[in-house]
Design a protein around this motif. Structure first.
Motif, PDB file in Angstrom:
ATOM      1  N   ILE A   1       0.713  -1.590  -0.387  1.00  0.00           N
ATOM      2  CA  ILE A   1      -0.357   0.184  -0.389  1.00  0.00           C
ATOM      3  C   ILE A   1       0.813   0.893  -0.276  1.00  0.00           C
ATOM      4  O   ILE A   1       1.925   1.060   0.745  1.00  0.00           O
ATOM      5  CB  ILE A   1      -0.949   0.023   0.899  1.00  0.00           C
ATOM      6  N   THR A   2       0.796   1.978  -0.774  1.00  0.00           N
ATOM      7  CA  THR A   2       1.371   3.106  -0.979  1.00  0.00           C
ATOM      8  C   THR A   2       0.736   4.557  -0.578  1.00  0.00           C
ATOM      9  O   THR A   2      -0.376   4.251  -0.542  1.00  0.00           O
ATOM     10  CB  THR A   2       1.468   3.791  -2.479  1.00  0.00           C
ATOM     11  N   ILE A   3       1.961   5.569   0.108  1.00  0.00           N
ATOM     12  CA  ILE A   3       0.748   6.834   1.204  1.00  0.00           C
ATOM     13  C   ILE A   3       1.520   7.656   0.430  1.00  0.00           C
ATOM     14  O   ILE A   3       2.385   8.051   0.255  1.00  0.00           O
ATOM     15  CB  ILE A   3       1.194   6.147   2.448  1.00  0.00           C
ATOM     16  N   ALA A   4       0.104   8.317   0.259  1.00  0.00           N
ATOM     17  CA  ALA A   4       0.493   9.304  -0.998  1.00  0.00           C
ATOM     18  C   ALA A   4      -0.596  10.725  -0.806  1.00  0.00           C
ATOM     19  O   ALA A   4      -1.885  10.356  -0.192  1.00  0.00           O
ATOM     20  CB  ALA A   4       0.393   9.615  -2.005  1.00  0.00           C
ATOM     21  N   VAL A   5       0.065  11.903  -0.365  1.00  0.00           N
ATOM     22  CA  VAL A   5      -0.703  13.312  -0.318  1.00  0.00           C
ATOM     23  C   VAL A   5      -0.465  13.596  -1.734  1.00  0.00           C
ATOM     24  O   VAL A   5       0.668  13.923  -2.326  1.00  0.00           O
ATOM     25  CB  VAL A   5       0.202  14.338   0.794  1.00  0.00           C
ATOM     26  N   ASN A   6      -2.012  13.752  -1.923  1.00  0.00           N
ATOM     27  CA  ASN A   6      -2.534  14.456  -3.361  1.00  0.00           C
ATOM     28  C   ASN A   6      -2.834  15.629  -3.919  1.00  0.00           C
ATOM     29  O   ASN A   6      -3.313  16.852  -3.037  1.00  0.00           O
ATOM     30  CB  ASN A   6      -3.150  12.972  -4.461  1.00  0.00           C
ATOM     31  N   VAL A   7      -3.023  15.418  -4.463  1.00  0.00           N
ATOM     32  CA  VAL A   7      -4.021  17.594  -5.378  1.00  0.00           C
ATOM     33  C   VAL A   7      -5.630  16.722  -6.109  1.00  0.00           C
ATOM     34  O   VAL A   7      -5.028  14.859  -6.432  1.00  0.00           O
ATOM     35  CB  VAL A   7      -3.580  18.213  -6.097  1.00  0.00           C
ATOM     36  N   VAL A   8      -6.121  16.572  -5.638  1.00  0.00           N
ATOM     37  CA  VAL A   8      -7.613  16.553  -6.331  1.00  0.00           C
ATOM     38  C   VAL A   8      -8.315  17.805  -7.818  1.00  0.00           C
ATOM     39  O   VAL A   8      -8.009  18.847  -6.642  1.00  0.00           O
ATOM     40  CB  VAL A   8      -8.636  15.841  -5.663  1.00  0.00           C
ATOM     41  N   GLU A   9      -8.652  17.161  -8.487  1.00  0.00           N
ATOM     42  CA  GLU A   9      -9.482  18.439  -9.509  1.00  0.00           C
ATOM     43  C   GLU A   9     -10.105  19.128  -8.158  1.00  0.00           C
ATOM     44  O   GLU A   9     -11.891  18.249  -7.485  1.00  0.00           O
ATOM     45  CB  GLU A   9     -10.290  17.783 -10.099  1.00  0.00           C
ATOM     46  N   CYS A  10     -10.586  20.469  -8.714  1.00  0.00           N
ATOM     47  CA  CYS A  10     -11.780  21.038  -7.854  1.00  0.00           C
ATOM     48  C   CYS A  10     -13.068  20.656  -8.078  1.00  0.00           C
ATOM     49  O   CYS A  10     -12.759  20.870  -9.513  1.00  0.00           O
ATOM     50  CB  CYS A  10     -11.418  22.761  -7.455  1.00  0.00           C
ATOM     51  N   PRO A  11     -14.366  20.835  -8.219  1.00  0.00           N
ATOM     52  CA  PRO A  11     -15.453  20.746  -8.705  1.00  0.00           C
ATOM     53  C   PRO A  11     -16.186  21.510  -9.131  1.00  0.00           C
ATOM     54  O   PRO A  11     -15.670  22.956  -9.137  1.00  0.00           O
ATOM     55  CB  PRO A  11     -16.475  20.501  -7.239  1.00  0.00           C
ATOM     56  N   VAL A  12     -16.652  20.835 -10.022  1.00  0.00           N
ATOM     57  CA  VAL A  12     -17.099  22.727 -11.328  1.00  0.00           C
ATOM     58  C   VAL A  12     -17.843  24.011 -10.628  1.00  0.00           C
ATOM     59  O   VAL A  12     -18.627  23.409  -9.480  1.00  0.00           O
ATOM     60  CB  VAL A  12     -18.142  21.461 -11.874  1.00  0.00           C
ATOM     61  N   ASN A  13     -18.062  24.904 -10.844  1.00  0.00           N
ATOM     62  CA  ASN A  13     -18.601  25.942  -9.672  1.00  0.00           C
ATOM     63  C   ASN A  13     -17.505  26.443  -9.073  1.00  0.00           C
ATOM     64  O   ASN A  13     -18.626  26.322  -8.281  1.00  0.00           O
ATOM     65  CB  ASN A  13     -20.011  25.258  -9.884  1.00  0.00           C
TER      66      ASN A  13
END
Length: 593
Positions: A384-396
């Motif tokens: 299991i890899t452990i990471a801090v990531n980014v996610v795309e911001c919801p539309v609008n």
């Protein structure tokens, strides 16, 4: 006579078991503790309520508490006891309570994580939770498991040996509970809601604390610094808990060594040190010999010191402030108190080697009275890899992540960023087939892509997507998990906590895990037995456990912002073939969704 007919009942505030289902669950437990005829059933009431508290120069605010106290009340029990806690929510928001490190045999209903094993207790509601002390012996703790409420809603659980037995070390003269934590001048609910709304890193705390007090080095705090009194030549037990939301700590007592004799309510081989390192969620039992006051001319006050350990990248911030308590020797002197000795042997705040050196020295006691049963073979291998990531911001929506208004912080295990359901908890969905589509049973055993996890991370691998993937295990499966730290944005130590189980920490190291050579270094004889383990920055940690506790069990990083961002998953352990290997029926008073 069995325990079922010789049970001694201790009552605190209320006397009635809230339902026949609960009583039946306890009676089923009798077979589990039949050899413990002196075990007790204890009852407590926790009232969730706001109370005014002042810290740091008249910064007074209402905080969420249990029974008006911060930290909250301590639960005391012996191995084999059962505790019922009636949680009454007289606060102004939803809440749940988790009994951290309690295995809860066959009873995930009382485990506590919000929308995993229960829906929250709403204002005006109540829920009676059963705590089975089945294998734990030492120091654990309880805390809120909703939003950021555990900042102030937490307390200790002290578990003594079975009656008519004793510690595997000389009985100490006295014991003291030391809870490390953090204090925000701002309302922590606002801190949480802002982080949820914007996707940014939550605001850092204003002080680190010991038993709720910042200590002498913080503004306007010296009058209330926590103090313990000792006598020359006697030995004391320090029960140390890290309840902090974000901070790991180096901990020491100036002028004294400390001897680790337990961790996460499991005995260890005596381990003498000048300092320890403790992650959020962990507990240690430490013996301290009061040997530093031979005559009246010697110093008789010493600082108990906790300073943050952080070796991560600067993308995220931490509260760097030292917190102290005071150890003072009892004297007949009428002179004013002297300034405590402050020369504690603590490493630099970012000394990864010092943190690893301490952790590497821990060993289970592994005696005839306290044996270990390390799985020697493995049925289910997980990497299991452990990471801090980014996610795309919801539309609008406008966010405040690493790359401006279009992204928000995320986190993941094997690039799956966990999203809790909000309409039903996973346990009800699984057990009662309520809205079964709220999760998918496809959490992967491997990351989707392999690369140099501790090197420069490809930009496209920094993104993740939300899902509610769980891992399903057959009953009694032996499981090995290799946690691999990654260098995505915030390479740092990650305290991973598993509900419903303790596990053996059989190996750890730095760099990328090598499945050919690194297992050769595993300790399968006396590894530490834990419920929370630190995965080192740009390194790996291997744990083993047996999935012999049927139910739904949360696994997550114990940095609360990482839990919020999705560094979590759920294990569902199926029922076995016997009644004693089957999840208990749900309590009649479980909170509605």
């Amino acid at each position: 006579m069995s325990i079922c007919t010789t049970q001694k009942i201790k009552q605190n505030i209320y006397t009635m078991v809230p339902s026949l289902v609960r009583l039946g669950a306890f009676l089923l437990l009798c077979g589990f503790i039949a050899n413990s005829a002196l075990a007790e059933t204890l009852y407590h009431t926790f009232v969730i309520q706001e109370a005014p508290y002042t810290r740091l120069c008249n910064n007074t605010k209402n905080i969420l508490t249990v029974n008006g106290s911060y930290p909250g009340p301590t639960l005391y029990a012996h191995l084999g006891d059962t505790i019922f806690v009636k949680v009454i929510n007289s606060g102004n928001k939803n809440i749940t309570i988790h009994w951290h490190g309690i295995v809860q045999p066959r009873d995930p209903w009382s485990d506590g994580p919000e929308y995993i094993t229960q829906c929250p207790i709403k204002p005006g509601g109540n829920f009676t939770q059963q705590i089975q002390i089945s294998e734990e012996e030492g120091t654990l703790w309880w805390h809120a498991h909703s939003d950021f409420d555990r900042t102030t809603v937490h307390g200790a659980i002290v578990i003594y040996p079975k009656l008519n037995t004793t510690y595997p070390f000389p009985k100490p003269q006295e014991e003291f509970i030391l809870i490390l934590g953090e204090w925000w001048n701002q309302d922590v609910t606002q801190v949480y809601e802002t982080a949820v709304l914007t996707g940014r890193d939550p605001a850092i705390s204003d002080a680190n604390t010991i038993n709720g007090q910042p200590g002498d080095f913080a503004p306007c705090s010296s009058n209330d610094t926590f103090k313990v009194q000792v006598e020359q030549g006697k030995t004391y037990l320090l029960r140390l808990i890290n309840s902090a939301m974000s901070n790991e700590f180096f901990f020491a007592v100036a002028g004294h060594n400390i001897t680790v004799v337990g961790s996460d309510a499991s005995y260890t081989k005596p381990y003498v040190n000048e300092y320890i390192m403790i992650t959020p969620g962990q507990t240690y039992d430490l013996l301290l010999e009061a040997n530093q006051f031979p005559n009246s001319s010697s110093p008789h006050r010493y600082y108990i010191v906790a300073t943050p350990f952080f070796d991560g990248n600067v993308v995220v911030s931490r509260n760097p402030n030292v917190t102290v308590a005071i150890l003072e020797y009892k004297t007949n002197s009428t002179m004013p108190p002297i300034v405590p000795v402050s020369t504690a042997s603590l490493p630099n705040f970012n000394n990864t080697s010092a943190a690893a050196a301490f952790t590497d020295g821990l060993r289970s006691l592994a005696s005839s009275d306290h044996p270990v049963d390390v799985p020697q073979t493995v049925d289910e291998h997980m990497f299991i890899t452990i990471a801090v990531n980014v996610v795309e911001c919801p539309v609008n929506t406008t966010c405040a992540g690493l790359f401006g208004t279009n992204t928000r912080f995320g986190a993941s295990l094997n690039n799956a960023s966990f999203q809790s359901p909000q309409s039903v908890d996973i346990l009800d969905s699984y057990y009662s087939s309520i809205n079964p589509g709220v999760y998918t049973p496809n959490f992967p055993n491997q990351p989707p892509v392999s690369f140099n996890f501790t090197g420069v991370i490809p930009f496209n691998e920094s993104f993740t997507e939300k899902s509610t993937k769980v891992k399903v295990l057959e009953y009694n499966t032996s499981v090995e998990i290799v946690f691999q730290g990654t260098n995505v944005f915030t390479g740092e130590n990650h305290p991973m906590h598993l509900h419903g189980h303790s596990f053996f920490v059989v190996g750890r190291g730095f760099g990328n895990f090598d499945n050919q050579t690194d297992p050769l270094s595993y300790n399968l004889v006396d590894p530490p037995y834990a419920n929370t383990v630190g995965v080192p920055k740009n390194g790996w940690t291997t744990i083993r456990f047996r999935a012999a506790n049927p139910g739904v069990w949360f696994m997550h990083c114990h940095f609360d912002r990482h839990t919020l961002w999705g560094m979590d998953t759920v294990f569902i352990t199926k029922n076995g073939n016997s009644t004693n290997a089957t999840v208990l029926p749900p309590p009649s008073d479980k909170p509605p969704c």
